[in-house]
Design a protein around this motif. Structure first.
Motif, PDB file in Angstrom:
ATOM      1  N   LEU D 190       0.816  -1.217   0.000  1.00 28.55           N
ATOM      2  CA  LEU D 190       0.000   0.000   0.000  1.00 28.55           C
ATOM      3  C   LEU D 190       0.846   1.261   0.000  1.00 28.55           C
ATOM      4  O   LEU D 190       2.054   1.219   0.237  1.00 28.55           O
ATOM      5  CB  LEU D 190      -0.894   0.013   1.255  1.00 28.55           C
ATOM      6  CG  LEU D 190      -1.805  -1.180   1.495  1.00 28.55           C
ATOM      7  CD1 LEU D 190      -2.579  -0.989   2.794  1.00 28.55           C
ATOM      8  CD2 LEU D 190      -2.752  -1.393   0.337  1.00 28.55           C
ATOM      9  N   ALA D 191       0.151   2.380  -0.248  1.00 29.48           N
ATOM     10  CA  ALA D 191       0.770   3.695  -0.092  1.00 29.48           C
ATOM     11  C   ALA D 191       0.193   4.320   1.170  1.00 29.48           C
ATOM     12  O   ALA D 191      -1.026   4.314   1.372  1.00 29.48           O
ATOM     13  CB  ALA D 191       0.463   4.568  -1.311  1.00 29.48           C
ATOM     14  N   ALA D 192       1.072   4.816   2.018  1.00 31.40           N
ATOM     15  CA  ALA D 192       0.619   5.478   3.243  1.00 31.40           C
ATOM     16  C   ALA D 192       0.777   6.985   3.072  1.00 31.40           C
ATOM     17  O   ALA D 192       1.334   7.467   2.087  1.00 31.40           O
ATOM     18  CB  ALA D 192       1.433   5.003   4.434  1.00 31.40           C
ATOM     19  N   ARG D 193       0.269   7.681   4.051  1.00 29.62           N
ATOM     20  CA  ARG D 193       0.375   9.132   3.983  1.00 29.62           C
ATOM     21  C   ARG D 193       1.647   9.621   4.656  1.00 29.62           C
ATOM     22  O   ARG D 193       2.171  10.685   4.344  1.00 29.62           O
ATOM     23  CB  ARG D 193      -0.841   9.732   4.685  1.00 29.62           C
ATOM     24  CG  ARG D 193      -0.753  11.229   4.808  1.00 29.62           C
ATOM     25  CD  ARG D 193      -1.729  11.739   5.791  1.00 29.62           C
ATOM     26  NE  ARG D 193      -1.550  13.168   6.002  1.00 29.62           N
ATOM     27  CZ  ARG D 193      -2.167  13.839   6.942  1.00 29.62           C
ATOM     28  NH1 ARG D 193      -3.024  13.215   7.737  1.00 29.62           N
ATOM     29  NH2 ARG D 193      -1.949  15.123   7.087  1.00 29.62           N
ATOM     30  N   SER D 194       2.132   8.829   5.591  1.00 25.54           N
ATOM     31  CA  SER D 194       3.283   9.279   6.352  1.00 25.54           C
ATOM     32  C   SER D 194       4.319   8.170   6.430  1.00 25.54           C
ATOM     33  O   SER D 194       3.981   6.993   6.523  1.00 25.54           O
ATOM     34  CB  SER D 194       2.815   9.658   7.762  1.00 25.54           C
ATOM     35  OG  SER D 194       3.873   9.532   8.663  1.00 25.54           O
ATOM     36  N   THR D 195       5.574   8.549   6.404  1.00 28.70           N
ATOM     37  CA  THR D 195       6.630   7.547   6.449  1.00 28.70           C
ATOM     38  C   THR D 195       6.674   6.811   7.782  1.00 28.70           C
ATOM     39  O   THR D 195       7.229   5.723   7.866  1.00 28.70           O
ATOM     40  CB  THR D 195       8.006   8.200   6.222  1.00 28.70           C
ATOM     41  OG1 THR D 195       8.203   9.228   7.193  1.00 28.70           O
ATOM     42  CG2 THR D 195       8.107   8.787   4.835  1.00 28.70           C
ATOM     43  N   LYS D 196       6.054   7.390   8.811  1.00 25.68           N
ATOM     44  CA  LYS D 196       6.185   6.731  10.115  1.00 25.68           C
ATOM     45  C   LYS D 196       5.366   5.444  10.198  1.00 25.68           C
ATOM     46  O   LYS D 196       5.553   4.644  11.102  1.00 25.68           O
ATOM     47  CB  LYS D 196       5.819   7.692  11.255  1.00 25.68           C
ATOM     48  CG  LYS D 196       4.353   8.061  11.373  1.00 25.68           C
ATOM     49  CD  LYS D 196       4.215   9.044  12.555  1.00 25.68           C
ATOM     50  CE  LYS D 196       2.797   9.162  13.049  1.00 25.68           C
ATOM     51  NZ  LYS D 196       1.977  10.049  12.194  1.00 25.68           N
ATOM     52  N   ARG D 197       4.473   5.225   9.249  1.00 30.42           N
ATOM     53  CA  ARG D 197       3.701   3.977   9.249  1.00 30.42           C
ATOM     54  C   ARG D 197       4.340   2.893   8.379  1.00 30.42           C
ATOM     55  O   ARG D 197       3.940   1.723   8.422  1.00 30.42           O
ATOM     56  CB  ARG D 197       2.290   4.256   8.721  1.00 30.42           C
ATOM     57  CG  ARG D 197       1.415   4.981   9.710  1.00 30.42           C
ATOM     58  CD  ARG D 197       0.282   4.085  10.177  1.00 30.42           C
ATOM     59  NE  ARG D 197      -0.135   4.320  11.527  1.00 30.42           N
ATOM     60  CZ  ARG D 197      -0.803   5.376  11.961  1.00 30.42           C
ATOM     61  NH1 ARG D 197      -1.082   6.368  11.146  1.00 30.42           N
ATOM     62  NH2 ARG D 197      -1.164   5.461  13.222  1.00 30.42           N
ATOM     63  N   PRO D 237       1.745  -0.845   4.102  1.00 28.61           N
ATOM     64  CA  PRO D 237       2.288   0.290   3.342  1.00 28.61           C
ATOM     65  C   PRO D 237       3.802   0.195   3.259  1.00 28.61           C
ATOM     66  O   PRO D 237       4.472   0.043   4.283  1.00 28.61           O
ATOM     67  CB  PRO D 237       1.852   1.508   4.169  1.00 28.61           C
ATOM     68  CG  PRO D 237       1.617   0.995   5.549  1.00 28.61           C
ATOM     69  CD  PRO D 237       1.230  -0.447   5.425  1.00 28.61           C
ATOM     70  N   THR D 238       4.303   0.266   2.037  1.00 27.70           N
ATOM     71  CA  THR D 238       5.752   0.195   1.831  1.00 27.70           C
ATOM     72  C   THR D 238       6.284   1.465   1.168  1.00 27.70           C
ATOM     73  O   THR D 238       7.489   1.657   1.076  1.00 27.70           O
ATOM     74  CB  THR D 238       6.117  -0.995   0.919  1.00 27.70           C
ATOM     75  OG1 THR D 238       5.436  -0.848  -0.330  1.00 27.70           O
ATOM     76  CG2 THR D 238       5.718  -2.313   1.550  1.00 27.70           C
TER      77      THR D 238
END
Lengths: 337, 337, 337, 337
Positions: D190-197, D237-238
């Protein structure tokens, strides 16, 4: 029947061959051990004299073979009991035959073979799962890592000469000059004489790699003489040379005909052939097309993953144990697995 | 000597076998053609009657074999002249034996085999270099692409049942129901009878895939009956069954002994064995260990890349040509390559 | 606005940056060339003095950049015109700046990078398609191969330190001691400052590999000083550092707001911040999470295959040409492509 | 600040966004759970009404998120505690929301994504380590395997449309028609909104795959409506969309400047921009070059192997447990892990 060629990288098979022919080989000693709990059979072939080396066509040294019939069964991805046994044997070999003093050792593990030819991918696959730590030790030092002794582990895959233009031996020698390991462990896929040993036998030899051995027929010897560093070779036979299959078949044909009493005189007649006539027979028989061909099972992709993981885990366990061993006062204290 | 089993996916080898034994097979016709410019030999085996099919143990249909001795030599990565010939044969087969009317056709190319077993990777590697366009045609339409006719090309790699839990045939059938191609072209690595055909022979058959064929021994037939769509099979032998090697060796042994006049009566004696006794002999001979084993050359990694690229280029050329062909008025206008 | 960090491995981008700010950099000379036939733009940045090196933050030497907008288009698998140009530039660099006498040369090509991280796989993929011949020359000699001069080519992929425990530089140095090449050519995937240069720019530098450069942030310099052998570095930017994207965005924001006359005083206000305050701003802005992250396009798998093949073909052409060049009497005879 | 676009496939992030802006979303319920022993945080977002679905821009259903900060640490190859939790959640979802009667179920696991783009390889890698058994059950039957109930598991990797010419959805639909599973489990990066996830969050949704989601931006929805079978989607999310990084940066810039009291009126000024003017700003800012680009960490190769193995082990455990569960009389008997 000596005129039939045997191609085998397994010292055990060579010795068996002589036993079948009731030939005593002086200078070669055998020790067998049953590990009933783990269902393994360990055989040590020790070639002790030059005479023994000449007859066996293998250099003087110690060849330990683990026979693990269960290695063929899928078992949670790999076989821990085989890895543990391999680690034990490796530690013993290193402590007793290679090094005799307590010191931090640096090990370079070399994965010989061709990643792109499935039965020859053993070495490269083992390196993939090897835990290397040399770079961490160099950066932080062993004391920062909370141990008094460490085994520094590095790994390399020389690849194939057709891809690099360089012999594996040249590349390994160059790397050795750079990182100065105390020991090299070379992993290689082997050729066996019989299909019944394939993928269930591990040979550990303190004589390094022998020219002509391996699925890839290594051109150079990799041992203390050529590399300046002791070399332990770990091999698993994954193929049988096609010509060897044919040789064995001929032998079986003759024995079978004898037993079936079809042609009672046949074996006698064939035996009466002198060497030259038989070699003629063999040459016409073994199609030149069989040169450079090998026999391997169809499910080699699953198998090679499983056995390479078994070997890499054995190495990882061995290095952990050696590090702890080095912490103990007396050097003949063997750690219990 | 009929009692020896022949395992071969090549119709040409089966026919040769009968010719060696001077057995006439009714209902099977052969046409040979030399392409001197390109140094290729083309043989067409046409099994025309049910009787011929029974004897040949292959279904009725047309089997074209390209023999390209040079395919073994590395030549700028692949062999364009072989690709061109393959494209010619494919187009002819499609235009004359599969389809008889001018229409846009939709082709599904299936790469059978196991990517992780080097000699069985032919199918998957061909798909890697195949030019697919179905998604582009669906999105933009052929007129937007400036042609009147197109060949819609899609590709799939069913993988292996041990990895998916599904038979290739099931997966292909499911996909066919979805995308409704007019034609399936199945690419497969084959088993030959003799090492001299390995990696230099391409067989194109309009009978699809035969159960038991291929390095992977396909369980299901893939043809018009099972899939509802014509299937053209393109195969290159990359292995020889190990048991076949042994069979041939026995034959050669006996002939060689006859010729060398070592045992003049041997062949007579062996021939006097009845079928049952010989089968007994064979069974004791061919170690059960040879089941599921195949023989393949050591440099199979280079070879499989080269021959798969040769096939994919042949397919790409064929589809381009078919598209243009469809633009021409008379359907027997053959495009010059 | 100098306070924003620029991470770029492209000398061209660094020079542009200064031009944008109308800053003259002494000791740095530029030559541009349009190759209209092939639709390529060649720019040579020559850093000639220590002062120039300090400002550019790159060592003294010659940096040639090929800009090939068409490299983004799929074109029969690779772009021959770019390969040809690359070969020309390489030959010129080798003949004029690296070697000044006619002799057989030995070249070691090193593919830096990580095969398993798609945008960092450029080096290893180039080695896959490189034509090596060192082993053939050693075996048969150049005269047996019918030429008076040869370029001996070997290749290696050092891999990643986390896998081997060894620095690329250590491994390369060890191999160099063994095979004694006259020249090392290092292939590496680079980080650019702007996405508009990605995958369509090739930089050829005679200064080797600079510490901190490359997608993998190489720790060591690889050049004549560290390896004892001249090093030509060939790089293609495949990623942009994530922090750089953010920096550039901030700049664009401010300029955009100025132009849109939304906040006429904004740029003035931001410019009035002293360096320390701006850095504070930047630090809070650029989430520490962006460290070690890079930006790359989604179709990187197709692209990396195509550009690596373009580079390997350029190398193969260059080595062929150098061999022939060595046969010619006068050394400024340039072979026509 | 609603005018900034959020690209996220994580329902949790979407909900957080609204919470940050103190916007209450009716029809969306949240449940949180701490698993202290395993150091995991589980959050359930249940979108219960159409209104909730419209605001969240995600279909009605249940979205469970496992947050596992330790997933980033290498831990013996994978994280068993995360696999166990994943298996628990999966079983609960299947037993309670998908199926309500005791019966043998047939599951098709689909690994979406592109094997050749490292951060998009999650799906294919999970299938590699999935234990499939459908072919064994078909051959031998469950009673021969000594159980009363079985979960039949099959797996497929549709690949990418550029390689096959077919949409993943088309291929999956075709396979479903053939093997008639009761449930599809789709694995996707997946695509996340923030790199912290990134790489430490697993989302399990019973709503299947949403158009536009995933690293590859899937074109079709894969759910009960389109496939005729319930679809559970498991995603990690990667990557973060590059444009999203820039959006968030702008927001942070403005907040940071406010806090630093550098330009007290700035945030007010920017807030005074109406939507249209801000969008203009954003458009000029986000370089069109950032379209189709994503941000991913450098060590993505190690990470993707580790997290995919964690997921495949979770699946394997879940299927084992479901089989045993089916043997128990009351269906609310939960098996203890």
């Amino acid at each position: 029947m000596e005129q039939f060629q045997i191609r085998t990288d397994l010292a055990l098979e060579t010795k068996e061959r002589f036993e079948e022919d009731h030939v005593e080989v002086r200078g070669v000693r055998i020790e067998k051990e049953e590990d009933e709990k783990r269902e393994l059979q360990i055989t040590k072939v020790m070639i002790e004299t030059e005479n023994g080396a000449k007859i066996m066509k293998k250099p003087r040294g110690c060849y330990v073979t683990i026979e693990a019939p269960n290695l063929m069964e899928p078992d949670e991805g790999y076989h821990r009991e085989v890895s543990v046994k391999l680690a034990e044997i490796l530690c013993h070999l290193i402590e007793n035959r290679v090094f005799t003093e307590d010191k931090d050792i640096k090990v370079l593990v070399v994965g010989l073979g061709n990643r792109e030819v499935t039965p020859d991918a053993l070495g490269p696959l083992v390196i993939e799962h090897l835990h290397v730590n040399r770079h961490i030790l160099k950066e932080y030092g062993k004391y920062a890592m909370g141990v008094d002794h460490m085994v520094s582990v590095s790994g390399m895959v020389p690849g194939v000469m057709a891809q690099t233009g360089m012999e594996s031996g040249e590349m390994i020698h160059g790397i050795i000059r750079e990182v100065e390991p105390d020991l090299v462990i070379a992993i290689d896929a082997l050729a066996a004489r019989s299909t019944k040993r394939l993928n269930r036998t591990i040979q550990i030899a303190d004589t390094g790699i022998h020219p002509g051995s391996g699925v890839g027929n290594h051109r150079q010897a990799l041992n203390k003489e050529t590399l300046g560093v002791p070399v332990i070779a770990i091999g698993i036979p994954t193929v049988v040379d096609a010509a060897t299959i044919v040789n064995d078949t001929m032998k079986n044909l003759i024995e079978a005909m004898e037993e079936a009493k079809v042609l009672p005189t046949l074996s006698g007649s064939l035996k009466s052939l002198d060497e030259i006539e038989t070699r003629q027979l063999v040459r016409e028989l073994i199609s030149p097309n069989l040169n450079g061909m090998f026999v391997t099972p169809k499910d080699i992709d699953d198998t090679i993953q499983r056995i390479s993981y078994t070997v890499s885990e054995g190495l990882n366990l061995a290095f952990l144990n050696l590090a702890e061993y080095e912490k103990k006062p007396g050097k003949d204290t063997k750690k219990e697995f």
